[in-house]
Design a protein around this motif. Structure first.
Motif, PDB file in Angstrom:
ATOM      1  N   ILE A   1       9.779   4.459   9.880  1.00 42.18           N
ATOM      2  CA  ILE A   1       8.683   4.121  10.801  1.00 42.18           C
ATOM      3  C   ILE A   1       8.933   2.712  11.361  1.00 42.18           C
ATOM      4  N   ASP A   2       8.786   2.560  12.674  1.00 37.23           N
ATOM      5  CA  ASP A   2       8.945   1.259  13.344  1.00 37.23           C
ATOM      6  C   ASP A   2      10.357   0.673  13.197  1.00 37.23           C
ATOM      7  N   ALA A   3      11.370   1.534  13.134  1.00 33.70           N
ATOM      8  CA  ALA A   3      12.741   1.039  12.917  1.00 33.70           C
ATOM      9  C   ALA A   3      13.185  -0.021  13.942  1.00 33.70           C
ATOM     10  N   PRO A   4      12.991   0.206  15.248  1.00 35.64           N
ATOM     11  CA  PRO A   4      13.443  -0.835  16.193  1.00 35.64           C
ATOM     12  C   PRO A   4      12.679  -2.155  16.004  1.00 35.64           C
ATOM     13  N   LEU A   5      11.367  -2.049  15.701  1.00 37.58           N
ATOM     14  CA  LEU A   5      10.557  -3.263  15.510  1.00 37.58           C
ATOM     15  C   LEU A   5      11.017  -4.046  14.274  1.00 37.58           C
ATOM     16  N   THR A   6      11.269  -3.344  13.169  1.00 40.04           N
ATOM     17  CA  THR A   6      11.660  -4.081  11.959  1.00 40.04           C
ATOM     18  C   THR A   6      13.054  -4.702  12.115  1.00 40.04           C
ATOM     19  N   MET A   7      13.938  -4.007  12.848  1.00 37.61           N
ATOM     20  CA  MET A   7      15.263  -4.591  13.104  1.00 37.61           C
ATOM     21  C   MET A   7      15.122  -5.853  13.956  1.00 37.61           C
ATOM     22  N   GLU A   8      14.248  -5.778  14.956  1.00 34.36           N
ATOM     23  CA  GLU A   8      14.002  -6.936  15.824  1.00 34.36           C
ATOM     24  C   GLU A   8      13.412  -8.099  15.009  1.00 34.36           C
ATOM     25  N   LEU A   9      12.417  -7.801  14.160  1.00 30.08           N
ATOM     26  CA  LEU A   9      11.749  -8.876  13.414  1.00 30.08           C
ATOM     27  C   LEU A   9      12.674  -9.523  12.381  1.00 30.08           C
ATOM     28  N   CYS A  10      13.439  -8.705  11.671  1.00 28.19           N
ATOM     29  CA  CYS A  10      14.342  -9.272  10.652  1.00 28.19           C
ATOM     30  C   CYS A  10      15.384 -10.185  11.291  1.00 28.19           C
ATOM     31  N   THR A  11      15.958  -9.733  12.407  1.00 28.22           N
ATOM     32  CA  THR A  11      17.019 -10.534  13.024  1.00 28.22           C
ATOM     33  C   THR A  11      16.434 -11.761  13.734  1.00 28.22           C
ATOM     34  N   GLU A  12      15.229 -11.623  14.268  1.00 27.62           N
ATOM     35  CA  GLU A  12      14.591 -12.774  14.920  1.00 27.62           C
ATOM     36  C   GLU A  12      14.210 -13.825  13.858  1.00 27.62           C
ATOM     37  N   ALA A  13      13.680 -13.364  12.734  1.00 23.79           N
ATOM     38  CA  ALA A  13      13.347 -14.292  11.640  1.00 23.79           C
ATOM     39  C   ALA A  13      14.610 -15.006  11.172  1.00 23.79           C
TER      40      ALA A  13
ATOM     41  N   PHE B   1      -0.381   6.659   1.694  1.00 24.97           N
ATOM     42  CA  PHE B   1       0.704   6.361   2.631  1.00 24.97           C
ATOM     43  C   PHE B   1       1.782   7.442   2.623  1.00 24.97           C
ATOM     44  N   GLU B   2       1.945   8.151   1.512  1.00 25.43           N
ATOM     45  CA  GLU B   2       2.865   9.301   1.539  1.00 25.43           C
ATOM     46  C   GLU B   2       2.331  10.365   2.492  1.00 25.43           C
ATOM     47  N   ASP B   3       1.029  10.588   2.444  1.00 28.24           N
ATOM     48  CA  ASP B   3       0.429  11.573   3.355  1.00 28.24           C
ATOM     49  C   ASP B   3       0.620  11.149   4.810  1.00 28.24           C
ATOM     50  N   LYS B   4       0.419   9.861   5.059  1.00 26.91           N
ATOM     51  CA  LYS B   4       0.592   9.371   6.433  1.00 26.91           C
ATOM     52  C   LYS B   4       2.054   9.526   6.874  1.00 26.91           C
TER      53      LYS B   4
ATOM     54  N   LEU C   1       7.057  -9.780   7.207  1.00 25.59           N
ATOM     55  CA  LEU C   1       7.147  -9.730   8.668  1.00 25.59           C
ATOM     56  C   LEU C   1       6.348  -8.559   9.228  1.00 25.59           C
ATOM     57  N   HIS C   2       6.295  -7.454   8.453  1.00 21.32           N
ATOM     58  CA  HIS C   2       5.662  -6.238   8.971  1.00 21.32           C
ATOM     59  C   HIS C   2       5.492  -5.234   7.833  1.00 21.32           C
ATOM     60  N   LYS C   3       4.387  -4.505   7.863  1.00 22.49           N
ATOM     61  CA  LYS C   3       4.244  -3.352   6.958  1.00 22.49           C
ATOM     62  C   LYS C   3       3.519  -2.249   7.707  1.00 22.49           C
ATOM     63  N   ASN C   4       4.045  -1.047   7.639  1.00 24.14           N
ATOM     64  CA  ASN C   4       3.372   0.112   8.209  1.00 24.14           C
ATOM     65  C   ASN C   4       3.662   1.293   7.305  1.00 24.14           C
ATOM     66  N   SER C   5       2.606   1.775   6.630  1.00 26.98           N
ATOM     67  CA  SER C   5       2.746   2.955   5.783  1.00 26.98           C
ATOM     68  C   SER C   5       3.762   2.676   4.680  1.00 26.98           C
ATOM     69  N   CYS C   6       4.801   3.507   4.554  1.00 29.04           N
ATOM     70  CA  CYS C   6       5.779   3.356   3.460  1.00 29.04           C
ATOM     71  C   CYS C   6       6.963   2.481   3.848  1.00 29.04           C
ATOM     72  N   PHE C   7       6.808   1.644   4.847  1.00 25.38           N
ATOM     73  CA  PHE C   7       7.933   0.815   5.286  1.00 25.38           C
ATOM     74  C   PHE C   7       7.490  -0.634   5.455  1.00 25.38           C
ATOM     75  N   ALA C   8       8.373  -1.549   5.077  1.00 24.79           N
ATOM     76  CA  ALA C   8       8.058  -2.969   5.230  1.00 24.79           C
ATOM     77  C   ALA C   8       9.295  -3.756   5.606  1.00 24.79           C
ATOM     78  N   ALA C   9       9.044  -4.876   6.278  1.00 26.64           N
ATOM     79  CA  ALA C   9      10.099  -5.845   6.578  1.00 26.64           C
ATOM     80  C   ALA C   9       9.636  -7.185   6.036  1.00 26.64           C
ATOM     81  N   PHE C  10      10.494  -7.837   5.273  1.00 31.45           N
ATOM     82  CA  PHE C  10      10.087  -9.070   4.591  1.00 31.45           C
ATOM     83  C   PHE C  10      11.338  -9.850   4.204  1.00 31.45           C
ATOM     84  N   GLY C  11      11.123 -11.036   3.648  1.00 26.05           N
ATOM     85  CA  GLY C  11      12.305 -11.810   3.288  1.00 26.05           C
ATOM     86  C   GLY C  11      11.986 -13.034   2.487  1.00 26.05           C
ATOM     87  N   GLY C  12      13.036 -13.759   2.142  1.00 26.24           N
ATOM     88  CA  GLY C  12      12.886 -14.992   1.379  1.00 26.24           C
ATOM     89  C   GLY C  12      13.857 -16.040   1.880  1.00 26.24           C
ATOM     90  N   ILE C  13      13.411 -17.301   1.818  1.00 30.19           N
ATOM     91  CA  ILE C  13      14.242 -18.420   2.262  1.00 30.19           C
ATOM     92  C   ILE C  13      14.557 -19.290   1.055  1.00 30.19           C
TER      93      ILE C  13
END
Ligand SMILES: C[S@@+](CC[C@H](N)C(=O)[O-])C[C@H]1O[C@@H](n2cnc3c(N)ncnc32)[C@H](O)[C@@H]1O
Length: 240
Positions: free
Chosen positions: A36-48, A176-179, A227-239
């Motif tokens: 879910i939201d694959a292009p958005l999470t790729m954009e957010l991870c690389t932009e971060a 979220f599995e149902d969604k 960076l993002h969470k939608n249903s069973c998918f998230a984008a996040f990180g650590g510095i």
């Protein structure tokens, strides 16, 4: 209590499946359809990654597949030296071919289980790991890999993760599995949705977002960001 993973796919089975699935992971625009939201999470991870390390030189892509995340990163910071890791040699060959066209930096491939990575200390500015950590099984595996990444990053560098996640509450997990099932059904119908659920059940052992954020903290990361969470998918990180 230890979870029994003996009925789960072995690394060899995972490797064989991905050896035969290179094309599906070679579309930079759509990314992975089941995410879910694959292009958005790729954009957010690389932009971060770019905001944190705009002068980055060294990139590591763990479980790189056919190289989509590295290609996206190179569109924002060109000429990176790219270290590409994957279990699957056909994936790495495709990734190397695509990435070498986009950077004059060094492209290094490491075909190995990410648990075995032997990485230099304080070397990478950016580590990317998309749709791959969910193949880790035990708590020890997770901590080992997160610690390796921490040690391999330069101070100020960051890891950016985009992945399938679970939820700590059983009922919220069900919600979220149902969604997610509904999302998959709109993509390909009920048989397709069940097929995806079956391979997740056999192949994957995702962890919750809070588990992974806590682990990033435990292994030493200073700033931890969702960076993002939608249903069973998230984008996040650590510095570091
Ligand atoms: C779902 S694909 C994602 C590929 C890529 N990161 C992307 O987002 O397009 C997962 C990749 O992780 C790799 N993989 C699975 N288990 C791995 C492991 N233990 N060590 C390294 N790579 C692994 C697979 O071979 C596959 O190429």
């Amino acid at each position: 209590m230890k979870t029994d993973h003996s009925q789960k796919a072995t690394n060899d089975e995972i490797k064989t499946r991905f050896d035969n699935d290179v094309e599906r992971f070679s579309n930079l625009e759509s990314g992975q359809q089941t995410t879910i939201d694959a292009p958005l999470t790729m954009e957010l991870c690389t932009e971060a990654a770019k905001y944190i390390a705009p002068h980055a030189k060294e990139l590591l892509d763990i479980g790189c597949g056919a190289g989509n995340y590295t290609l996206k990163m190179l569109s924002k910071i060109p000429e990176l030296n790219c270290t590409l890791n994957d279990l699957s040699m056909p994936m790495l060959e495709k990734a190397k071919e695509r990435v070498s066209e986009k950077t004059n930096g060094q492209v290094t491939v490491i075909q190995d289980d990410m648990r075995n990575l032997d990485l230099p200390d304080n070397h990478f500015d950016i580590v990317l790991a998309a749709a791959t950590f969910h193949h880790l099984r035990t708590d020890e595996d997770w901590e080992l890999v997160f610690s390796k990444v921490y040690n391999a990053l330069k101070p100020g560098g960051g890891i950016w993760i985009s992945d399938l996640i679970t939820h700590d509450s059983e009922l919220i997990n069900k919600l979220f599995e149902d969604k997610y099932r509904t999302y998959l059904e709109t993509l390909g119908g009920t048989v397709y949705a069940q097929k995806v659920f079956d391979y997740i059940a056999y192949e994957d052992t995702p962890r919750s977002l809070s588990y992974q954020l806590n682990l990033l903290n435990k292994v030493g990361f200073k700033a931890i960001e969702v960076l993002h969470k939608n249903s069973c998918f998230a984008a996040f990180g650590g510095i570091k």
